[in-house]
Design an enzyme around this catalytic site. Structure first.
Site, short mmCIF file in Angstrom:
data_model
loop_
_atom_site.label_atom_id
_atom_site.label_comp_id
_atom_site.label_asym_id
_atom_site.label_seq_id
_atom_site.Cartn_x
_atom_site.Cartn_y
_atom_site.Cartn_z
N LYS A 1 -6.78 30.50 -7.47
CA LYS A 1 -7.63 29.17 -6.71
C LYS A 1 -5.56 28.47 -6.36
O LYS A 1 -5.17 28.18 -7.19
CB LYS A 1 -8.59 28.54 -7.39
N ASP B 1 -6.78 18.38 -3.27
CA ASP B 1 -7.80 18.50 -3.07
C ASP B 1 -8.59 17.14 -3.52
O ASP B 1 -8.51 16.25 -4.38
CB ASP B 1 -8.76 19.23 -4.31
N LYS C 1 -12.83 12.35 -3.54
CA LYS C 1 -12.86 12.02 -5.35
C LYS C 1 -12.83 10.70 -4.88
O LYS C 1 -12.32 9.93 -4.14
CB LYS C 1 -12.33 12.77 -5.96
N ASP D 1 -4.24 21.59 -8.17
CA ASP D 1 -5.30 22.14 -7.81
C ASP D 1 -5.02 23.52 -7.74
O ASP D 1 -5.66 24.59 -7.42
CB ASP D 1 -6.91 21.35 -7.12
N ASP E 1 -16.92 19.06 -3.01
CA ASP E 1 -15.37 19.39 -3.72
C ASP E 1 -15.97 20.18 -4.67
O ASP E 1 -15.42 20.11 -5.40
CB ASP E 1 -15.86 17.78 -4.30
N GLU F 1 -15.26 23.08 -4.56
CA GLU F 1 -14.24 24.01 -2.94
C GLU F 1 -14.15 25.39 -3.91
O GLU F 1 -13.87 26.42 -2.97
CB GLU F 1 -13.34 23.25 -1.86
N ARG G 1 -14.57 27.63 -6.47
CA ARG G 1 -15.50 29.43 -6.29
C ARG G 1 -15.54 29.22 -4.37
O ARG G 1 -15.97 30.42 -4.84
CB ARG G 1 -17.19 28.39 -6.79
#
Length: 498
Positions: free
Chosen positions: A267, A272, A279, A290, A349, A351, A353
């Site tokens: 990933k 993010d 967030k 991230d 959020d 995202e 996956r």
């Protein structure tokens, strides 16, 4: 840092420092030193008894060595290969920060520690030797991310250690340990870079430079090619950013016939914000990390190439920046992944996956012997396991067992979590699409793993490593410095080497 053999005795050592790891049971009988009795008496006065996490610096005014460091390992029965590695790293870091340029580590004493029952049990089955563990500890102890700090003229070097000497050292094993460490340090250095420095395209540039350096192949899909290749989930996540997404495919092939083909998927969310489901500010800090999964995959590819492993290894990095704007994907949107499955967006959020979904589809098309993904995927996994243990999800017992064994050898703690749950699978259902991307609060890490499993062909062994709780360290401990940890690199590299 260089690691060298040393032929003399500890009493003849003329360098800056010597480092002794002591169990509680060792403190009454120090190794043969010209000043052993004086050191023993001083240890008694300072109440140094070899407890785990304790240390004593003894300045030496006679003889060759200037400083002697006694570092506690705790009780013998609680000793493990991981605790030896962590304690070595801590002791070497302490010596380096106190302006010692060279340190002697007596290997005979270290091997005595390794022969304790608990240690030999924990490193059985192809575990690292004492020389390899010393190489790892030396390679990991001095890392700090300070490239953006002003260097003032005349300042002391924050870490002075340049040479480690060890009698009885196996140089090849030590170099192997250093290679494992260098792979993790490379992942740390990239993961620590802020979002203003590393965009998806910037991550692709780093991957390309690494490929040129190590003789790997690197293919990068830009946004136009992502559209042609039906990478709808990855494109959706990157749609709100001025920095478009990228799919990066790195390949290492051995010189001879490859025993196995393994695909690692990372990933690579370079920052993010949460997207339109933004967030809170205190949760947005550290979100430069991230991309840690993708950075870890790059670290593993680096290690595989430098070790010359006989497996074919592919690294797929799904890189995007999750930002809010007028072009962002929205809650209620329905996106289509590479394998044709549709996903209703309940939370922008969730995202990671989504970008992994497309990459896992591509990984399956490569028909590998196994797929392993690494991702800072869910806060739920951190809530469940804390900040010192990562989650391992797999439908395949053999793959899970092999990864857990590798993690024990390298001192990276993983805990196997459920990858199947019929009740949680019910919550993936959507009235408008094949599935939703976010479910109820409870079981969130399992929900995410089951979601990912929908994009992996069932006959391919697959493991999902959720490193959300362990990718960033708030403080130093063991082999870890503050900041990005590179967690999972040495475990995956060990698995490939087996």
């Amino acid at each position: 840092m260089e690691i060298k053999t040393y032929d003399g005795s500890m009493g003849e050592w003329q360098g800056d420092a010597a480092l002794l790891l002591l169990r509680e049971e060792d403190c009454g009988a120090l190794p043969d030193l010209p000043y052993a009795e004086t050191v023993r008496q001083l240890a008694e006065r300072q109440d140094f008894k070899g407890r785990k996490g304790s240390s004593l610096r003894v300045p030496v005014f006679e003889g060759g060595v200037k400083n002697l460091y006694l570092v506690g390992l705790g009780k013998a029965e609680a000793c493990s290969a991981a605790s030896v590695r962590d304690t070595l790293a801590w002791g070497l870091r302490m010596a380096g920060r106190q302006h010692n340029g060279s340190v002697l580590v007596p290997m005979a004493h270290l091997k005595d520690v390794f022969q304790a029952r608990a240690v030999s049990d924990s490193i059985s089955g192809g575990g690292p030797s004492a020389s390899a563990v010393l190489g790892e500890a030396a390679g990991l102890c001095g890392y700090v991310f300070d490239k953006y700090k002003e260097k003032k003229e005349g300042e002391y070097t924050p870490f002075a250690l340049k040479e480690v000497f060890a009698p009885g050292l196996m140089p090849e094993e030590a170099r192997r340990g250093q290679t494992f460490a260098a792979a993790q340090v490379a992942a740390r250095a990239l993961a620590n870079e802020p979002g203003c420095a590393i965009s998806p395209a910037g991550l692709a540039e780093h991957a390309g430079a690494m490929a040129n350096e190590l003789g790997l192949t690197c293919e990068v899909w830009d946004e136009e090619q992502l559209k042609q290749e039906r990478m709808g989930a990855l494109l959706a996540v990157g749609s709100g950013s001025a920095n478009p997404p990228r799919l990066i495919h790195l390949t290492y092939k051995p010189r001879g016939t490859a025993r196995k083909k393994i695909v690692l998927v990372g990933k690579g969310i370079t920052f993010d914000s949460g997207g339109l489901d933004i967030k809170p500010s205190n949760f947005m800090t550290t979100m430069k990390g991230d991309k840690s999964g993708a950075c870890a995959v790059m670290g593993v590819l680096r290690g595989a190439a430098e070790l010359g492993l006989d497996a074919e290894v592919h690294g797929l990095l799904a890189a995007a920046e999750n930002m809010p704007s007028g072009s962002s994907y929205r809650p209620d949107d329905i996106v289509r992944a590479r394998n044709g499955k549709t996903i209703e967006i309940e939370n922008t959020d969730a995202e990671g996956r989504l970008v992994l979904a497309d990459a896992l589809c591509l990984a399956s098309e490569l028909k590998p012997d196994a797929i392993i993904d690494l991702a800072t995927l869910t806060g739920a996994c951190a809530v469940a396991l804390g900040k010192w243990r990562a989650g391992l999800f797999s439908r395949d017992d053999a793959l899970a067992d092999a990864l857990l064994a590798a993690s024990r050898r390298r001192g990276e703690a993983f805990w196997r979590m459920p990858a199947e749950d019929e009740h949680i699978e019910e919550t993936l259902k959507s009235p408008f699409a094949d599935m939703v991307n976010s479910g109820p609060r409870y079981g969130g890490a399992i929900f995410a793993a089951i979601f990912l499993s929908r994009f992996v062909e069932k006959d391919i062994p697959w493991a999902h490593l959720d490193i959300a709780g362990v990718d960033f360290m708030d403080k130093e401990w063991g082999v870890y410095s503050k900041g990005a940890s590179g967690f999972g690199v040495r475990t995956c590299l060990d698995y490939l080497a087996q």
